[in-house]
Design a protein around this motif. Structure first.
Motif, PDB file in Angstrom:
ATOM      1  N   SER A   1     137.165  78.850  12.724  1.00 11.92           N
ATOM      2  CA  SER A   1     137.694  78.305  11.477  1.00 11.92           C
ATOM      3  C   SER A   1     136.563  77.654  10.699  1.00 11.92           C
ATOM      4  CB  SER A   1     138.803  77.285  11.751  1.00 11.92           C
ATOM      5  OG  SER A   1     138.328  76.253  12.605  1.00 11.92           O
ATOM      6  N   ALA A   2     136.714  77.655   9.366  1.00  9.77           N
ATOM      7  CA  ALA A   2     135.700  77.063   8.499  1.00  9.77           C
ATOM      8  C   ALA A   2     136.365  76.206   7.444  1.00  9.77           C
ATOM      9  CB  ALA A   2     134.859  78.154   7.846  1.00  9.77           C
ATOM     10  N   SER A   3     135.584  75.289   6.885  1.00  8.87           N
ATOM     11  CA  SER A   3     136.173  74.290   6.005  1.00  8.87           C
ATOM     12  C   SER A   3     135.310  74.032   4.781  1.00  8.87           C
ATOM     13  CB  SER A   3     136.360  72.978   6.772  1.00  8.87           C
ATOM     14  OG  SER A   3     136.665  71.896   5.919  1.00  8.87           O
ATOM     15  N   TRP A   4     135.928  73.370   3.808  1.00  7.37           N
ATOM     16  CA  TRP A   4     135.222  72.932   2.614  1.00  7.37           C
ATOM     17  C   TRP A   4     134.102  71.937   2.935  1.00  7.37           C
ATOM     18  CZ3 TRP A   4     139.478  71.782  -1.642  1.00  7.37           C
ATOM     19  CH2 TRP A   4     139.803  72.991  -2.269  1.00  7.37           C
ATOM     20  N   ASP A   5     134.226  71.217   4.052  1.00  4.32           N
ATOM     21  CA  ASP A   5     133.194  70.233   4.387  1.00  4.32           C
ATOM     22  C   ASP A   5     131.972  70.864   5.054  1.00  4.32           C
ATOM     23  OD1 ASP A   5     133.967  70.769   6.984  1.00  4.32           O
ATOM     24  OD2 ASP A   5     134.898  68.811   7.330  1.00  4.32           O
ATOM     25  N   GLY A   6     131.960  72.208   5.133  1.00  6.00           N
ATOM     26  CA  GLY A   6     130.817  72.901   5.707  1.00  6.00           C
ATOM     27  C   GLY A   6     130.846  73.007   7.209  1.00  6.00           C
ATOM     28  N   THR A   7     131.913  72.524   7.836  1.00  2.00           N
ATOM     29  CA  THR A   7     132.019  72.561   9.288  1.00  2.00           C
ATOM     30  C   THR A   7     132.661  73.863   9.750  1.00  2.00           C
ATOM     31  OG1 THR A   7     132.272  70.163   9.388  1.00  2.00           O
ATOM     32  CG2 THR A   7     132.964  71.407  11.321  1.00  2.00           C
ATOM     33  N   VAL A   8     132.065  74.463  10.767  1.00  2.00           N
ATOM     34  CA  VAL A   8     132.612  75.660  11.398  1.00  2.00           C
ATOM     35  C   VAL A   8     132.923  75.328  12.849  1.00  2.00           C
ATOM     36  CG1 VAL A   8     132.213  78.070  12.012  1.00  2.00           C
ATOM     37  CG2 VAL A   8     131.268  77.153   9.882  1.00  2.00           C
ATOM     38  N   CYS A   9     134.152  75.633  13.280  1.00  2.00           N
ATOM     39  CA  CYS A   9     134.569  75.373  14.654  1.00  2.00           C
ATOM     40  C   CYS A   9     134.828  76.693  15.369  1.00  2.00           C
ATOM     41  CB  CYS A   9     135.853  74.527  14.691  1.00  2.00           C
ATOM     42  SG  CYS A   9     135.611  72.810  14.253  1.00  2.00           S
ATOM     43  N   ILE A  10     134.311  76.795  16.581  1.00  2.00           N
ATOM     44  CA  ILE A  10     134.587  77.942  17.441  1.00  2.00           C
ATOM     45  C   ILE A  10     135.457  77.427  18.584  1.00  2.00           C
ATOM     46  CG2 ILE A  10     133.601  79.784  18.845  1.00  2.00           C
ATOM     47  CD1 ILE A  10     130.984  79.416  17.261  1.00  2.00           C
ATOM     48  N   TRP A  11     136.735  77.794  18.549  1.00  2.00           N
ATOM     49  CA  TRP A  11     137.724  77.269  19.477  1.00  2.00           C
ATOM     50  C   TRP A  11     137.935  78.226  20.658  1.00  2.00           C
ATOM     51  CZ3 TRP A  11     139.843  72.571  17.876  1.00  2.00           C
ATOM     52  CH2 TRP A  11     139.741  72.267  16.508  1.00  2.00           C
ATOM     53  N   ASP A  12     138.073  77.664  21.846  1.00  2.00           N
ATOM     54  CA  ASP A  12     138.555  78.433  22.987  1.00  2.00           C
ATOM     55  C   ASP A  12     140.078  78.481  22.873  1.00  2.00           C
ATOM     56  OD1 ASP A  12     139.752  78.738  25.779  1.00  2.00           O
ATOM     57  OD2 ASP A  12     137.643  79.105  26.213  1.00  2.00           O
ATOM     58  N   VAL A  13     140.637  79.679  22.749  1.00  2.00           N
ATOM     59  CA  VAL A  13     142.063  79.817  22.469  1.00  2.00           C
ATOM     60  C   VAL A  13     142.922  79.184  23.560  1.00  2.00           C
ATOM     61  CG1 VAL A  13     143.943  81.479  22.167  1.00  2.00           C
ATOM     62  CG2 VAL A  13     141.747  81.875  21.061  1.00  2.00           C
ATOM     63  N   GLN A  14     142.504  79.268  24.808  1.00  2.00           N
ATOM     64  CA  GLN A  14     143.317  78.750  25.905  1.00  2.00           C
ATOM     65  C   GLN A  14     143.167  77.253  26.103  1.00  2.00           C
ATOM     66  OE1 GLN A  14     145.643  80.484  27.483  1.00  2.00           O
ATOM     67  NE2 GLN A  14     145.101  82.216  26.145  1.00  2.00           N
ATOM     68  N   THR A  15     141.927  76.754  26.069  1.00  2.00           N
ATOM     69  CA  THR A  15     141.699  75.332  26.385  1.00  2.00           C
ATOM     70  C   THR A  15     141.713  74.430  25.151  1.00  2.00           C
ATOM     71  OG1 THR A  15     139.286  75.494  26.160  1.00  2.00           O
ATOM     72  CG2 THR A  15     140.260  76.082  28.308  1.00  2.00           C
ATOM     73  N   ARG A  16     141.573  75.029  23.960  1.00  2.00           N
ATOM     74  CA  ARG A  16     141.500  74.305  22.689  1.00  2.00           C
ATOM     75  C   ARG A  16     140.211  73.501  22.527  1.00  2.00           C
ATOM     76  NH1 ARG A  16     147.449  71.673  22.015  1.00  2.00           N
ATOM     77  NH2 ARG A  16     147.392  71.725  24.270  1.00  2.00           N
ATOM     78  N   LYS A  17     139.257  73.690  23.449  1.00  2.00           N
ATOM     79  CA  LYS A  17     137.958  73.052  23.296  1.00  2.00           C
ATOM     80  C   LYS A  17     137.171  73.785  22.212  1.00  2.00           C
ATOM     81  CE  LYS A  17     137.646  71.349  28.040  1.00  2.00           C
ATOM     82  NZ  LYS A  17     136.866  71.372  29.313  1.00  2.00           N
ATOM     83  N   SER A  18     136.307  73.052  21.519  1.00  2.00           N
ATOM     84  CA  SER A  18     135.607  73.663  20.396  1.00  2.00           C
ATOM     85  C   SER A  18     134.123  73.355  20.405  1.00  2.00           C
ATOM     86  CB  SER A  18     136.206  73.192  19.070  1.00  2.00           C
ATOM     87  OG  SER A  18     135.951  71.816  18.873  1.00  2.00           O
ATOM     88  N   GLN A  19     133.364  74.279  19.861  1.00  2.00           N
ATOM     89  CA  GLN A  19     131.957  74.066  19.528  1.00  2.00           C
ATOM     90  C   GLN A  19     131.880  73.984  18.012  1.00  2.00           C
ATOM     91  OE1 GLN A  19     129.949  77.460  21.113  1.00  2.00           O
ATOM     92  NE2 GLN A  19     130.131  76.790  23.242  1.00  2.00           N
ATOM     93  N   ARG A  20     131.160  72.999  17.519  1.00  2.00           N
ATOM     94  CA  ARG A  20     131.082  72.795  16.079  1.00  2.00           C
ATOM     95  C   ARG A  20     129.639  72.884  15.601  1.00  2.00           C
ATOM     96  NH1 ARG A  20     135.405  69.490  13.625  1.00  2.00           N
ATOM     97  NH2 ARG A  20     137.132  69.434  15.095  1.00  2.00           N
ATOM     98  N   PHE A  21     129.490  73.400  14.405  1.00  2.00           N
ATOM     99  CA  PHE A  21     128.195  73.320  13.737  1.00  2.00           C
ATOM    100  C   PHE A  21     128.455  73.198  12.247  1.00  2.00           C
ATOM    101  CE2 PHE A  21     129.057  77.867  13.915  1.00  2.00           C
ATOM    102  CZ  PHE A  21     128.704  78.321  12.648  1.00  2.00           C
ATOM    103  N   SER A  22     127.485  72.647  11.550  1.00  2.00           N
ATOM    104  CA  SER A  22     127.616  72.432  10.113  1.00  2.00           C
ATOM    105  C   SER A  22     126.545  73.202   9.373  1.00  2.00           C
ATOM    106  CB  SER A  22     127.494  70.939   9.768  1.00  2.00           C
ATOM    107  OG  SER A  22     128.552  70.209  10.349  1.00  2.00           O
ATOM    108  N   MET A  23     126.912  73.682   8.200  1.00  2.00           N
ATOM    109  CA  MET A  23     125.950  74.327   7.327  1.00  2.00           C
ATOM    110  C   MET A  23     125.119  73.228   6.668  1.00  2.00           C
ATOM    111  SD  MET A  23     126.869  77.421   7.878  1.00  2.00           S
ATOM    112  CE  MET A  23     125.898  78.298   6.655  1.00  2.00           C
ATOM    113  N   GLU A  24     123.824  73.287   6.806  1.00  2.00           N
ATOM    114  CA  GLU A  24     122.944  72.254   6.259  1.00  2.00           C
ATOM    115  C   GLU A  24     122.077  72.818   5.144  1.00  2.00           C
ATOM    116  OE1 GLU A  24     123.161  69.232   6.910  1.00  2.00           O
ATOM    117  OE2 GLU A  24     124.397  69.235   8.709  1.00  2.00           O
TER     118      GLU A  24
END
Length: 623
Positions: free
Chosen positions: A437-460
């Motif tokens: 998922s991606a957002s207006w705040d520049g944050t992109v989240c990569i979610w594990d569908v089963q555990t709901r844990k996420s890795q995040r990175f921001s566009m700089e």
């Protein structure tokens, strides 16, 4: 008594079945060329009104004009012909004719009994929002955003005269019961009375505690004019003197419409606080609040006998009330809100659409039948995607949350939270284990569908991301940015592989070709660009016809590209040559989303007009 109850129950069941079947048939009638079905009835964009004989109910919509049997709620006709949304409808006194005004700047006359268009009257140079027949049915008045009021001869379609004087858009017009006066209201904060015979201005009434007079109506005896404003108030005026008689206060938001009951004893208002209200017309006293709509109430109409009241809302429903008690006892559903996203299931049997009515609708792609409604968000649905196995649908809401649903049962499975600003885009990885998922705040989240844990990175530096897409092999993530750049990110290393520059405005949509050989980006600069994702090189630019692009998709065989946007149409392109194949016209508002069926035989387009059109791509025109 028992037999009577059983008979009533049977009649209700039959009526519901007829309604469903007739509505289903209408989904496949009155279609634009190349379309095989229309899903949803479209947004309610104007007023609702009963025919004087009480037989019909007309509803102004984004798709045209829906005509219902007023007694059974069975849809009878969808009147199509306007090329933009319909703003106002009115019946002649004998209930034979129906007139309509639209954003397409025209006035149209229809035979209400057959749904046949009789005449198109042109002359305004902006939207027509006010429409009214004279009591004897010989004249038609139209009020336009060009600030003028026009009088037309109903029999010939000839324009008889123009009333000039308003300095801003004319929103509403109404004839006095004796036909001698015509009232008009405008964004210039005035209500004006005109002599119908001469066109001369009789009286100007200034309503200076408002910015806009949205609706006007005469009392049945012609002695009073009621006006509704966008400052939560309505006013009652003496027709002869222009003196203010009463101010109706009690609404908590703008009042969209006002109408007298047929006997003149009661007034009804429709408000943006999700309610309709009933008032004593003689004293201005507040009587009842009608609650039930889930959004703004945009229109209101008494039945000719005054025993029932209809309200239309932005929640897509038409509700029937008993004015004496305030009880609601019937609802017409199926009118839809702005569609922001469409997606086919992997097997092509089902289509999902997400809209501003806070729901995801699942449709049978073959029949157009509504299968299920997924409701859980408190705001509009900005995106919807199927998992690769087709068992799960993910949607993203205006409330910055992502929800997963079981397609077979409609059960809500889990929710993903963590964003502070709007989530703009959503994509499953090809193996279905990840959701990005991606957002207006520049944050992109990569979610594990089963555990709901996420890795995040921001566009700089922080760049709003409007769209995301996985490469077919899942090794690269493409990100379309508001700064006009497409970024390609290696999923294994997290490093930026390429920054694809060339657009001069925000990138709104991106898509990989199924064979992985191309990446397409659609932007507000009026172009769709094709890129080689392996080298980062630009390999082509497609100039679309009507400016801003909002969506793009490749056909399953990677040979064809579809784009849509502000131009209200879908353009199909030959990927190899970059030449246009065909333009699919039929929507009356922006095209927000497009999707090919897995076998390539159909294309779905979702629009701001509140409908999804299914296009047949097997015809000779598309080959």
């Amino acid at each position: 008594m028992q037999k009577t109850l059983l008979l009533i129950l049977a009649m209700c069941i039959i009526s519901q079945n007829i309604t469903a079947q007739d509505a289903q048939d209408l989904h496949k009638r009155y279609l634009p060329k190349g379309a095989k079905a229309r899903l949803g009835k479209g947004r309610i964009t104007g007023n609702i009104t009963f025919s004087p004989d009480g037989k019909y109910l007309a509803v102004a919509c984004s798709t045209g004009i829906w005509l219902y049997d007023a007694h059974t709620d069975v849809p009878l006709h969808l009147l199509t012909g306007h090329t933009d949304i319909v703003l106002r409808v009115a019946f002649s006194s004998d209930s034979i004719l129906l007139a309509s005004g639209s954003y397409d700047k025209t006035v149209r006359l229809w035979d209400a009994r057959t749904g046949t268009e009789l005449r198109t009257m042109k002359g305004h140079n902006r939207a027509v929002e006010g429409i009214a027949f004279s009591p004897d049915g010989t004249l038609l008045a139209s009020g336009s955003h060009d600030s003028t009021v026009s009088l037309w001869d109903v029999q010939t379609g000839e324009k008889l005269r123009i009333m000039d004087g308003h300095t801003k858009s004319v929103i509403s017009v109404a004839f006095s019961p004796d036909g001698a006066l015509l009232a008009s209201s405008s964004d210039d904060r005035t209500l004006r009375l005109w002599n119908v015979q001469t066109g001369a201005l009789v009286r100007k009434i200034g309503v200076y505690d408002t910015d806009q007079i949205k609706s006007i109506t005469f009392s049945p005896d012609g002695k009073t004019i009621a006006s509704a404003s966008n400052h939560s108030t309505a006013h009652l005026w003496d027709t002869q003197t222009g003196a203010l008689q009463h101010i109706l206060e009690g609404d908590n938001a703008d009042i969209n419409a006002i109408i007298f009951s047929p006997d003149g004893k009661m007034l009804a208002t429709a408000s943006e606080d999700y309610t309709a209200r009933l008032w004593d017309a003689q004293t201005g006293a507040h009587r009842l609040v009608l609650r039930g709509h889930a959004s703004d109430v945009s229109s209101i109409a008494f039945s000719p006998d005054g025993k029932t009241l209809r309200t239309g809302g932005l929640d897509g429903t038409l509700r029937l009330w008993i004015p004496k008690t305030g009880l609601q006892y019937r609802t017409i559903r199926g009118h839809t809100s702005v569609v922001y996203s469409v997606a086919f299931s992997p097997d092509g049997k089902t289509l999902a659409s997400g809209s501003t009515d806070n729901t995801v609708h699942l449709w049978d792609a073959k029949t157009g039948e509504s299968l299920r409604e997924l409701r859980g968000h408190k705001g509009r649905i900005n995106g919807v995607v199927y998992s690769p196995d087709g068992n799960t649908v993910a949607d993203v809401g205006e409330n910055n949350t992502i929800r997963l649903w079981d397609v077979r049962t409609g059960e809500h499975l889990r929710v993903f939270k963590g964003y502070l600003q709007r989530i703009t885009s959503l994509a499953f990885s090809p193996d279905g284990t990840k959701l990005v998922s991606a957002s207006w705040d520049g944050t992109v989240c990569i979610w594990d569908v089963q555990t709901r844990k996420s890795q995040r990175f921001s566009m700089e530096p922080t760049r709003a991301v409007n769209s995301v897409a996985f490469s077919p092999d899942g090794e690269t993530l493409a990100l379309g940015s508001r700064d006009g750049t497409v970024y390609l990110r290696d999923m294994q290393t997290g490093e930026l592989a390429f920054a694809l520059m060339g657009h001069t405005n925000a990138v709104k949509a991106i898509a990989y070709s199924p064979d992985g050989g191309l990446l397409a980006s659609a932007a507000h600069d009026g172009t769709v660009r094709l890129w080689n994702p392996q080298t980062g090189e630009s390999v082509g630019t497609l100039k679309t016809q009507d400016g801003g692009n909002l969506c793009v998709a490749f056909s399953p065989d990677s040979k064809m590209l579809a784009s849509g946007g502000w131009g209200k149409s879908v353009e199909l392109w030959d990927v190899r040559t970059g030449t246009p194949i065909i333009e699919l016209k039929g929507h009356t508002y922006w095209v927000n989303s497009i999707a090919f069926s897995p076998d390539g035989s159909m294309l779905a387009s979702g629009s701001g007009d509140g409908t999804v059109l299914l296009w047949n791509l097997t015809s000779d025109d598309v080959d």
